[in-house]
Scaffold this motif. Structure first.
Motif, PDB file in Angstrom:
ATOM      1  N   ALA A 192     139.238  -0.703 104.808  1.00 17.71           N
ATOM      2  CA  ALA A 192     139.068  -1.459 103.645  1.00 17.71           C
ATOM      3  C   ALA A 192     138.563  -1.202 102.512  1.00 17.71           C
ATOM      4  O   ALA A 192     139.425  -1.089 101.774  1.00 17.71           O
ATOM      5  CB  ALA A 192     138.949  -2.751 104.256  1.00 17.71           C
ATOM      6  N   GLN A 193     137.350  -0.979 102.197  1.00 19.80           N
ATOM      7  CA  GLN A 193     136.543  -0.653 101.178  1.00 19.80           C
ATOM      8  C   GLN A 193     137.152   1.165 100.823  1.00 19.80           C
ATOM      9  O   GLN A 193     137.323   1.085  99.858  1.00 19.80           O
ATOM     10  CB  GLN A 193     134.723   0.006 101.441  1.00 19.80           C
ATOM     11  N   SER A 194     137.666   2.235 101.777  1.00 21.04           N
ATOM     12  CA  SER A 194     138.783   2.843 101.420  1.00 21.04           C
ATOM     13  C   SER A 194     138.878   2.813 100.671  1.00 21.04           C
ATOM     14  O   SER A 194     140.040   3.496  99.268  1.00 21.04           O
ATOM     15  CB  SER A 194     138.778   3.777 102.262  1.00 21.04           C
ATOM     16  N   ALA A 195     140.386   1.593 100.833  1.00 19.07           N
ATOM     17  CA  ALA A 195     141.546   1.301 100.604  1.00 19.07           C
ATOM     18  C   ALA A 195     141.390   0.308  98.835  1.00 19.07           C
ATOM     19  O   ALA A 195     142.402   0.542  97.993  1.00 19.07           O
ATOM     20  CB  ALA A 195     142.353   0.245 100.968  1.00 19.07           C
ATOM     21  N   HIS A 196     139.638  -0.001  98.403  1.00 18.88           N
ATOM     22  CA  HIS A 196     139.800  -0.785  97.613  1.00 18.88           C
ATOM     23  C   HIS A 196     139.581   0.290  97.058  1.00 18.88           C
ATOM     24  O   HIS A 196     140.258   0.633  95.309  1.00 18.88           O
ATOM     25  CB  HIS A 196     138.796  -2.038  97.443  1.00 18.88           C
ATOM     26  N   ALA A 197     138.414   1.880  96.827  1.00 16.38           N
ATOM     27  CA  ALA A 197     138.370   3.053  96.238  1.00 16.38           C
ATOM     28  C   ALA A 197     139.776   3.481  95.767  1.00 16.38           C
ATOM     29  O   ALA A 197     140.172   3.577  94.603  1.00 16.38           O
ATOM     30  CB  ALA A 197     137.448   3.754  97.099  1.00 16.38           C
ATOM     31  N   CYS A 198     140.229   3.279  96.808  1.00 19.14           N
ATOM     32  CA  CYS A 198     141.828   4.488  96.452  1.00 19.14           C
ATOM     33  C   CYS A 198     142.431   3.327  95.034  1.00 19.14           C
ATOM     34  O   CYS A 198     142.948   3.551  94.602  1.00 19.14           O
ATOM     35  CB  CYS A 198     142.708   4.255  97.034  1.00 19.14           C
ATOM     36  N   ALA A 199     142.831   1.809  95.014  1.00 18.57           N
ATOM     37  CA  ALA A 199     143.034   1.335  94.231  1.00 18.57           C
ATOM     38  C   ALA A 199     142.548   1.196  93.043  1.00 18.57           C
ATOM     39  O   ALA A 199     143.077   1.132  91.908  1.00 18.57           O
ATOM     40  CB  ALA A 199     143.348   0.032  94.917  1.00 18.57           C
ATOM     41  N   ILE A 200     141.256   1.033  92.977  1.00 13.10           N
ATOM     42  CA  ILE A 200     140.625   1.181  91.865  1.00 13.10           C
ATOM     43  C   ILE A 200     140.857   2.904  90.895  1.00 13.10           C
ATOM     44  O   ILE A 200     140.915   3.021  89.298  1.00 13.10           O
ATOM     45  CB  ILE A 200     138.806   0.483  91.954  1.00 13.10           C
ATOM     46  N   ALA A 201     140.312   3.364  92.246  1.00 18.11           N
ATOM     47  CA  ALA A 201     141.030   4.915  90.971  1.00 18.11           C
ATOM     48  C   ALA A 201     141.837   5.751  90.480  1.00 18.11           C
ATOM     49  O   ALA A 201     142.659   5.732  89.241  1.00 18.11           O
ATOM     50  CB  ALA A 201     140.067   5.739  92.023  1.00 18.11           C
ATOM     51  N   LEU A 202     143.442   4.778  91.499  1.00 19.36           N
ATOM     52  CA  LEU A 202     144.962   5.158  90.424  1.00 19.36           C
ATOM     53  C   LEU A 202     144.176   3.814  89.414  1.00 19.36           C
ATOM     54  O   LEU A 202     145.446   4.752  88.493  1.00 19.36           O
ATOM     55  CB  LEU A 202     145.881   4.345  91.451  1.00 19.36           C
ATOM     56  N   LYS A 203     144.192   2.878  89.305  1.00 19.79           N
ATOM     57  CA  LYS A 203     144.205   1.721  88.348  1.00 19.79           C
ATOM     58  C   LYS A 203     143.224   2.170  86.780  1.00 19.79           C
ATOM     59  O   LYS A 203     144.528   2.555  85.613  1.00 19.79           O
ATOM     60  CB  LYS A 203     143.479   0.595  88.612  1.00 19.79           C
ATOM     61  N   ASN A 204     142.790   3.272  87.137  1.00 16.59           N
ATOM     62  CA  ASN A 204     142.235   3.994  86.057  1.00 16.59           C
ATOM     63  C   ASN A 204     143.270   5.111  85.528  1.00 16.59           C
ATOM     64  O   ASN A 204     142.326   5.984  84.336  1.00 16.59           O
ATOM     65  CB  ASN A 204     140.369   4.167  86.401  1.00 16.59           C
ATOM     66  N   GLN A 205     143.525   5.793  85.887  1.00 14.70           N
ATOM     67  CA  GLN A 205     145.068   6.901  85.746  1.00 14.70           C
ATOM     68  C   GLN A 205     145.796   5.668  85.486  1.00 14.70           C
ATOM     69  O   GLN A 205     146.831   7.019  84.944  1.00 14.70           O
ATOM     70  CB  GLN A 205     144.924   8.096  86.996  1.00 14.70           C
ATOM     71  N   LEU A 206     146.378   5.186  85.220  1.00 11.31           N
ATOM     72  CA  LEU A 206     147.341   4.128  85.382  1.00 11.31           C
ATOM     73  C   LEU A 206     148.248   4.477  84.245  1.00 11.31           C
ATOM     74  O   LEU A 206     147.252   5.165  82.734  1.00 11.31           O
ATOM     75  CB  LEU A 206     147.732   2.853  85.150  1.00 11.31           C
ATOM     76  N   GLY A 207     149.537   5.116  83.616  1.00 15.70           N
ATOM     77  CA  GLY A 207     149.724   5.567  82.866  1.00 15.70           C
ATOM     78  C   GLY A 207     149.769   7.320  82.074  1.00 15.70           C
ATOM     79  O   GLY A 207     150.135   7.572  80.724  1.00 15.70           O
ATOM     80  N   LEU A 208     148.722   7.784  82.605  1.00 12.68           N
ATOM     81  CA  LEU A 208     148.219   8.967  82.037  1.00 12.68           C
ATOM     82  C   LEU A 208     149.951   9.918  82.193  1.00 12.68           C
ATOM     83  O   LEU A 208     150.030  10.375  83.139  1.00 12.68           O
ATOM     84  CB  LEU A 208     147.191   9.515  83.318  1.00 12.68           C
ATOM     85  N   VAL A 209     150.466  10.248  81.305  1.00  9.74           N
ATOM     86  CA  VAL A 209     151.132  11.155  80.706  1.00  9.74           C
ATOM     87  C   VAL A 209     151.068  12.705  80.799  1.00  9.74           C
ATOM     88  O   VAL A 209     149.777  13.123  81.160  1.00  9.74           O
ATOM     89  CB  VAL A 209     151.814  11.353  79.630  1.00  9.74           C
ATOM     90  N   LEU A 267     157.153  13.271  78.152  1.00  6.83           N
ATOM     91  CA  LEU A 267     155.750  13.187  78.824  1.00  6.83           C
ATOM     92  C   LEU A 267     156.119  13.241  80.287  1.00  6.83           C
ATOM     93  O   LEU A 267     154.678  12.661  81.081  1.00  6.83           O
ATOM     94  CB  LEU A 267     155.434  11.336  78.504  1.00  6.83           C
ATOM     95  N   ARG A 268     156.877  13.751  80.600  1.00  8.77           N
ATOM     96  CA  ARG A 268     156.904  14.188  82.115  1.00  8.77           C
ATOM     97  C   ARG A 268     157.121  15.359  82.319  1.00  8.77           C
ATOM     98  O   ARG A 268     158.630  15.477  82.626  1.00  8.77           O
ATOM     99  CB  ARG A 268     157.367  12.615  83.088  1.00  8.77           C
ATOM    100  N   GLU A 269     155.932  16.565  82.101  1.00  5.31           N
ATOM    101  CA  GLU A 269     155.644  17.703  82.758  1.00  5.31           C
ATOM    102  C   GLU A 269     156.590  18.357  81.463  1.00  5.31           C
ATOM    103  O   GLU A 269     157.386  19.990  82.230  1.00  5.31           O
ATOM    104  CB  GLU A 269     156.098  17.942  84.031  1.00  5.31           C
TER     105      GLU A 269
END
Length: 294
Positions: A192-209, A267-269
């Protein structure tokens, strides 16, 4: 084919078995491939060795890409890291390893696409730093790569890993999520902590072009790997401290895909927008490839 379609399902399988995500992925891969678990493990161990060699190659101060846009920065970073740096030696060295791997890639060296060549520095920057610091064994580092692979496979199945489809959030964002989940398990965290870490990381890159200057995987891609490993470390630290993501990991993956679909093609490569379209970005393209016909 991966039998787990969601991160939640993967975590539930690990918890039900009283094991880790990596053990579930290893067992599943062995069954699907018709191989002994040891043989599958040995294949992953080879990938860890490639990661180590990529870092060594990238740390050569004389290394340069064919374009001349990158090379030599990882060596500068490692030298600076050994002075302590702002963040301390461990974090600074993780950044250096991430950049080294990416510079190795830009110079046509051998890397492990984790999950893509453009985001190849984040996972080794994270896992190898824990290994080199003596905070885990070689076997634990190899197993952490199975955790990362399982998370990446779900993201690929539910969304995308391609910058051309989802922007850099699909590449560096997914890599940071994979690395964060791997780090959490590596340091004794629960599924569960791995899943939370995954989610937190992904949220902090959301929208990166995805806006590679001159269409090359160098600027700003390499420095985004440095930022990605920092995000992975921060996300894992938060999860291990007991901080939970209010938005579940699978919903973060779905949101990432929806955001990617909403991005304009520039904005997509395609190198038609963002940093690639700045005056300096255009000048660098012309210096490398010559005047454009358009």
């Amino acid at each position: 084919m991966l039998t787990y379609q969601t991160i939640q399902e993967l975590c539930q399988a690990a918890e039900a078995a009283g094991s880790t995500i990596s053990q579930v992925i290893l067992a599943g891969q062995a069954q699907q491939l018709g191989l002994e678990e040891r043989e599958v493990y040995d294949r992953m161990a080879q990938r860890l060795q490639v990661m180590k060699e990529s870092v060594r190659t990238g740390l050569d101060p004389a290394l340069r890409s064919a374009s001349g846009l990158s090379g030599g920065d990882a060596a500068k970073l490692l030298a600076y890291a050994r002075t302590g740096g702002i963040c301390g030696g461990f974090v600074s060295e993780a950044i250096a390893r991430a950049v080294a791997t990416s510079e190795c890639n830009a110079a046509m060296g051998k890397i492990v696409a984790a999950p893509t060549a453009g985001s190849c520095g984040i996972l080794p920057g994270a896992v190898l730093s824990v290994l080199e610091a003596g905070q885990c064994s070689e076997e634990q580092a190899v197993m952490a790569l199975f955790t990362a692979g399982g998370i990446g496979a779900v993201i690929s199945s539910r969304a995308t890993l391609a910058g051309a489809e989802g922007g850099c959030q699909a590449e560096c964002g997914a890599a940071a999520a994979m690395a964060a989940a791997a780090l959490a398990e590596l340091r004794g965290g629960s599924p569960a902590q791995s899943a939370h870490a995954c989610a937190i990381a992904l949220k902090n890159q959301l929208g990166l072009v995805c806006d590679p200057v001159a269409g090359l995987v160098e600027v700003p891609c390499i420095k985004r790997n440095a930022a990605g490993v920092m995000i992975a470390l921060a996300a894992a630290e938060m999860a291990l401290a007991g901080v939970e993501s209010k938005i579940p990991a699978d919903e973060c993956v779905s949101a990432m895909y929806e955001v990617g679909c909403s991005m304009p093609a520039s904005l997509r490569e395609t190198a038609l927008g963002g940093l690639a379209a700045t005056p300096t970005g255009r000048r660098l393209k012309q210096e490398i490839f010559g005047p454009s016909d358009s």
